[in-house]
Design a protein around this motif. Structure first.
Motif, PDB file in Angstrom:
ATOM      1  N   VAL A  79       0.845  -1.187   0.000  1.00  0.00           N
ATOM      2  CA  VAL A  79       0.000   0.000   0.000  1.00  0.00           C
ATOM      3  C   VAL A  79       0.884   1.242   0.000  1.00  0.00           C
ATOM      4  N   LEU A  80       0.460   2.261  -0.737  1.00  0.00           N
ATOM      5  CA  LEU A  80       1.163   3.543  -0.758  1.00  0.00           C
ATOM      6  C   LEU A  80       0.176   4.642  -0.389  1.00  0.00           C
ATOM      7  N   ASP A  81       0.547   5.452   0.617  1.00  0.00           N
ATOM      8  CA  ASP A  81      -0.270   6.590   1.045  1.00  0.00           C
ATOM      9  C   ASP A  81       0.384   7.868   0.539  1.00  0.00           C
ATOM     10  N   LEU A  82      -0.314   8.598  -0.329  1.00  0.00           N
ATOM     11  CA  LEU A  82       0.196   9.853  -0.880  1.00  0.00           C
ATOM     12  C   LEU A  82      -0.095  10.990   0.095  1.00  0.00           C
ATOM     13  N   GLY A  83       0.978  11.668   0.546  1.00  0.00           N
ATOM     14  CA  GLY A  83       0.811  12.730   1.534  1.00  0.00           C
ATOM     15  C   GLY A  83       0.485  12.159   2.889  1.00  0.00           C
ATOM     16  N   SER A  84       1.389  11.365   3.430  1.00  0.00           N
ATOM     17  CA  SER A  84       1.089  10.520   4.600  1.00  0.00           C
ATOM     18  C   SER A  84       1.093  11.251   5.926  1.00  0.00           C
ATOM     19  N   GLY A  85       1.592  12.482   5.979  1.00  0.00           N
ATOM     20  CA  GLY A  85       1.527  13.265   7.212  1.00  0.00           C
ATOM     21  C   GLY A  85       2.125  12.551   8.399  1.00  0.00           C
ATOM     22  N   GLY A  86       1.379  12.543   9.514  1.00  0.00           N
ATOM     23  CA  GLY A  86       1.863  11.902  10.730  1.00  0.00           C
ATOM     24  C   GLY A  86       1.803  10.397  10.709  1.00  0.00           C
ATOM     25  N   GLY A  87       1.282   9.814   9.640  1.00  0.00           N
ATOM     26  CA  GLY A  87       1.376   8.371   9.445  1.00  0.00           C
ATOM     27  C   GLY A  87       0.171   7.552   9.843  1.00  0.00           C
ATOM     28  N   ILE A  88      -0.952   8.184  10.218  1.00  0.00           N
ATOM     29  CA  ILE A  88      -2.079   7.426  10.733  1.00  0.00           C
ATOM     30  C   ILE A  88      -2.586   6.383   9.738  1.00  0.00           C
ATOM     31  N   MET A 108       6.390  15.251   1.600  1.00  0.00           N
ATOM     32  CA  MET A 108       7.489  16.155   1.229  1.00  0.00           C
ATOM     33  C   MET A 108       7.916  17.043   2.389  1.00  0.00           C
ATOM     34  N   THR A 109       7.259  16.897   3.545  1.00  0.00           N
ATOM     35  CA  THR A 109       7.514  17.789   4.671  1.00  0.00           C
ATOM     36  C   THR A 109       8.384  17.097   5.711  1.00  0.00           C
ATOM     37  N   ASP A 110       9.571  17.639   5.947  1.00  0.00           N
ATOM     38  CA  ASP A 110      10.518  16.998   6.859  1.00  0.00           C
ATOM     39  C   ASP A 110       9.939  16.823   8.254  1.00  0.00           C
ATOM     40  N   GLU A 111       9.201  17.839   8.735  1.00  0.00           N
ATOM     41  CA  GLU A 111       8.647  17.767  10.087  1.00  0.00           C
ATOM     42  C   GLU A 111       7.625  16.638  10.200  1.00  0.00           C
ATOM     43  N   MET A 112       6.801  16.465   9.175  1.00  0.00           N
ATOM     44  CA  MET A 112       5.816  15.386   9.191  1.00  0.00           C
ATOM     45  C   MET A 112       6.501  14.024   9.100  1.00  0.00           C
ATOM     46  N   LEU A 113       7.528  13.917   8.283  1.00  0.00           N
ATOM     47  CA  LEU A 113       8.259  12.656   8.185  1.00  0.00           C
ATOM     48  C   LEU A 113       8.898  12.284   9.519  1.00  0.00           C
ATOM     49  N   ALA A 114       9.455  13.270  10.195  1.00  0.00           N
ATOM     50  CA  ALA A 114      10.039  13.003  11.517  1.00  0.00           C
ATOM     51  C   ALA A 114       8.972  12.529  12.494  1.00  0.00           C
ATOM     52  N   LEU A 115       7.818  13.185  12.487  1.00  0.00           N
ATOM     53  CA  LEU A 115       6.715  12.784  13.365  1.00  0.00           C
ATOM     54  C   LEU A 115       6.224  11.388  13.013  1.00  0.00           C
ATOM     55  N   ALA A 116       6.104  11.099  11.708  1.00  0.00           N
ATOM     56  CA  ALA A 116       5.632   9.784  11.278  1.00  0.00           C
ATOM     57  C   ALA A 116       6.580   8.682  11.723  1.00  0.00           C
ATOM     58  N   ASN A 117       7.869   8.924  11.616  1.00  0.00           N
ATOM     59  CA  ASN A 117       8.826   7.902  12.043  1.00  0.00           C
ATOM     60  C   ASN A 117       8.812   7.719  13.552  1.00  0.00           C
ATOM     61  N   GLU A 118       8.576   8.795  14.298  1.00  0.00           N
ATOM     62  CA  GLU A 118       8.402   8.648  15.745  1.00  0.00           C
ATOM     63  C   GLU A 118       7.187   7.786  16.047  1.00  0.00           C
ATOM     64  N   ASN A 119       6.092   8.030  15.320  1.00  0.00           N
ATOM     65  CA  ASN A 119       4.867   7.258  15.537  1.00  0.00           C
ATOM     66  C   ASN A 119       5.057   5.792  15.144  1.00  0.00           C
ATOM     67  N   GLU A 134       7.668  14.130  -3.562  1.00  0.00           N
ATOM     68  CA  GLU A 134       6.450  14.816  -3.979  1.00  0.00           C
ATOM     69  C   GLU A 134       5.498  13.818  -4.630  1.00  0.00           C
ATOM     70  N   ILE A 135       4.206  14.039  -4.441  1.00  0.00           N
ATOM     71  CA  ILE A 135       3.231  13.103  -4.984  1.00  0.00           C
ATOM     72  C   ILE A 135       3.151  13.189  -6.507  1.00  0.00           C
ATOM     73  N   GLU A 136       3.710  14.259  -7.083  1.00  0.00           N
ATOM     74  CA  GLU A 136       3.780  14.359  -8.545  1.00  0.00           C
ATOM     75  C   GLU A 136       4.947  13.565  -9.113  1.00  0.00           C
ATOM     76  N   HIS A 137       5.853  13.118  -8.240  1.00  0.00           N
ATOM     77  CA  HIS A 137       7.050  12.359  -8.659  1.00  0.00           C
ATOM     78  C   HIS A 137       7.287  11.270  -7.614  1.00  0.00           C
ATOM     79  N   ILE A 138       6.556  10.185  -7.698  1.00  0.00           N
ATOM     80  CA  ILE A 138       6.606   9.136  -6.668  1.00  0.00           C
ATOM     81  C   ILE A 138       7.903   8.335  -6.794  1.00  0.00           C
ATOM     82  N   PRO A 139       8.703   8.245  -5.736  1.00  0.00           N
ATOM     83  CA  PRO A 139      10.002   7.557  -5.807  1.00  0.00           C
ATOM     84  C   PRO A 139       9.882   6.042  -5.615  1.00  0.00           C
ATOM     85  N   LEU A 140       9.042   5.407  -6.435  1.00  0.00           N
ATOM     86  CA  LEU A 140       8.884   3.956  -6.435  1.00  0.00           C
ATOM     87  C   LEU A 140       8.849   3.462  -7.877  1.00  0.00           C
TER      88      LEU A 140
END
Length: 281
Positions: A79-88, A108-119, A134-140
């Motif tokens: 599964v891939l979540d585009l714009g995953s934010g805090g990871g819920i 694409m937001t470093d702060e959200m990625l850090a929060l998601a990895n903490e979660n 970026e969701i316009e350029h998916i790195p997969l």
């Protein structure tokens, strides 16, 4: 994504992540340490789902729906979540696909990625990976994902065609697109749209529902379905419009029922079988 829009979105979501990490809520201007009490972002996850994830993942949610509850997810899928934010939605998806599956989150937001990895660490879920991009350029790679989900993020992109093409590219044949998003019903005058956007959270680019269907079809998707999950009425708008120097009663007839959260489904066609001795040459 248009660079100006991208920077605004990054700043908004970066600030939301920092508020959550310091004990607040992701809601713009909110002080309650709970989900926003507005008609778009509130009451999207039931108690059983909320109990499966860290509180910070719930507090960081800025979604308009619950794609994990509506999407078909099977054991062993990717599964891939585009714009995953805090990871819920990533964490909930990872539980549903099980240890043999995997859930990616792209943000694409470093702060959200850090929060998601903490979660992720707090949840103790191993089959999760958060990606920066970026969701316009998916790195997969091409055809590497079974299901693409997203929660009120595609509307934020200035290049929605690119997002949908990328989603189509990374999906395997027969893969599913299953997202929650805010859409509009029918055309509205630009000045009315701009006023209403003050109460549709920070959603600046909601598409008209038929335009959404057409863009999915242009990207190659089939079996396109758009199911309204919440239709917003003028009563929903009043708290957003308070203090904005707008005449709520004057705009009510023009906006009532015109904005909605919706669950949007589509399928990437299966690869066509070879039908003759030369058709696959």
């Amino acid at each position: 994504m248009n660079k100006d829009i991208m920077e605004v979105v990054k700043e908004k979501y970066g600030q939301a992540a920092l508020r959550v990490r310091t004990g607040g809520s992701s809601c713009c201007g909110a002080s309650a340490a709970t989900q926003c009490g507005d008609p778009i972002t509130s009451n999207l996850y039931d108690a059983s789902q909320a109990g499966q994830i860290p509180e910070e993942a719930l507090l960081a949610s800025l979604g308009c729906g619950n794609p994990t509850a509506l999407a078909q997810l099977n054991l062993g899928e990717v599964v891939l979540d585009l714009g995953s934010g805090g990871g819920i939605d990533v964490l909930l998806s990872a539980k549903r696909v099980g240890a043999t599956g995997k859930a990616y989150g792209l943000d694409m937001t470093d702060e959200m990625l850090a929060l998601a990895n903490e979660n992720k660490g707090k949840a103790g879920i191993e089959n999760v990976e958060f990606l920066r991009g970026e969701i316009e350029h998916i790195p997969l790679p091409d055809e590497s994902v079974d299901v693409v989900i997203s929660n009120c993020v595609i509307n934020l992109s200035a290049d929605k065609d690119a997002v949908l093409r990328e989603a189509f590219r990374v999906l395997k044949p027969g893969g599913r697109f299953a997202v929650s998003d805010v859409v509009t019903r029918g055309e509205m005058l630009p000045e009315i749209r701009e006023s209403v956007l003050l109460w549709v959270g920070c959603v600046a680019g909601a598409m008209e529902e038929n335009e959404y269907r057409n863009k999915l079809a242009s990207a190659g998707f089939e079996r396109i379905d758009l199911e309204p999950t919440r239709v917003y009425r003028i009563e929903d708008a009043r708290e957003f419009l308070a203090g904005q120097n707008l005449d709520v009663d004057a705009i009510a007839p023009l906006v009532d029922g015109k904005f909605m959260s919706a669950f949007i489904r589509a399928v990437k066609p299966q690869a066509k079988a070879c039908c003759g001795p030369t058709c696959c040459d």
